[in-house]
Design an enzyme around this catalytic site. Sequence first.
Site, PDB file in Angstrom:
ATOM      1  N   SER B  61      12.952  14.633   9.883  1.00 42.87           N
ATOM      2  CA  SER B  61      12.477  15.174   8.612  1.00 42.87           C
ATOM      3  C   SER B  61      10.972  15.368   8.553  1.00 42.87           C
ATOM      4  CB  SER B  61      12.927  14.276   7.465  1.00 42.87           C
ATOM      5  OG  SER B  61      12.460  12.961   7.682  1.00 42.87           O
ATOM      6  N   HIS B 101       7.682   9.644   5.308  1.00 46.15           N
ATOM      7  CA  HIS B 101       7.465  10.939   4.678  1.00 46.15           C
ATOM      8  C   HIS B 101       6.044  11.025   4.139  1.00 46.15           C
ATOM      9  CE1 HIS B 101      11.973  11.996   3.899  1.00 46.15           C
ATOM     10  NE2 HIS B 101      11.599  12.176   5.138  1.00 46.15           N
ATOM     11  N   ASP B 127      11.874  13.826  -2.250  1.00 48.04           N
ATOM     12  CA  ASP B 127      12.790  12.737  -1.926  1.00 48.04           C
ATOM     13  C   ASP B 127      13.538  12.144  -3.104  1.00 48.04           C
ATOM     14  OD1 ASP B 127      10.652  11.308   0.680  1.00 48.04           O
ATOM     15  OD2 ASP B 127      12.028  13.015   0.648  1.00 48.04           O
TER      16      ASP B 127
END
EC number: 3.4.21.89
Lengths: 149, 184
Positions: B61, B101, B127
């Site tokens: 990701s 992230h 998210d």
Amino acid sequence: LRKNVEDFTGPRERSDLGFVTFDITADILNGKNGLQTCWNKNTFIIFDWNVKQLFLYLSAEYSTKNNALNQVVLWDKIMLRGDNPRLSLKDMKSKYFFFDDGNGLKGNRNITLTLSWNVVPNAGILPLVTGSGHVSVPFPDTYETTKSY
Amino acid sequence: AAAAAMLSLDFLDDVRRMNKRQLYYQVLNFGMIVSSALMIWKGLMVVTGSESPIVVVLSGSMEPAFHRGDLLFLTNRIEDPIRVGEIVVFRIEGREIPIVHRVLKIHEKQNGDIKFLTKGDNNAVDDRGLYKQGQHWLEKKDVVGRARGFVPYIGIVTILMNDYPKFKYAVLFLLGLFVLVHRE
């Protein structure tokens, strides 16, 4: 350096939603073999042999009654080594919804937009760099209710 | 084939020749190596302020910046404020797996209380869908650390050991064997 045009705010549920359109012109110096140096104190090599990519992002920073500091990323882009290092984007809409946590955008006179980037090396340290030059944008005192986006 | 058979016999002879004292010595040696490794790890935890100063990237990701198997070095110093653009490693309450992230939005109060939103570079949306039911923001307590440096590929070994437990046992067995038998 960039200039931009602010639009309007609209309430959504209970939070302010801001719309900003902007232009970005940026010149990120690309060293051909990493060995060149620039003696002009304002320019420096960003893309050297150990730089895999730059993650650029335009962020809006402002203060509200609710929160002393707010930062929202409006737009981002991944620039790989070898991509054109000159950015010239006009009339861009923000990629992400500019929601405030509350109603702090209405009448907020000082929203600072800054371009920054994260240098991703092939291996090593991950620095965050802020570009020089930022722009202040005021939001109007009233809401617009019918404009489409 | 004959030569290989000879070598393995020599190997076993070596082991038999070691008397008890030498065996204890080797075991102590082994213990020292393990303790030193643990001390280094704990030392890293103190210096960086993070409970997990080195993590392996498990998903795609954050591509093309990080790929599965890359190793990240984290710090989690309280003096470092969380700001947009930073790469954070966080855990969602109740889940074990840390997520790597980038911070997309922050709202910080005068007293330092901060709530923030994250998004993977390679994901189309933020998210919020990953957070706990009813949770809209992350807080300082969810953060394991901030990514400060990275090395590519090396973490693949950890992923292999996780996905193929037989591989992990084989590696541990060989390591143990090597340390016990190696005379130094």
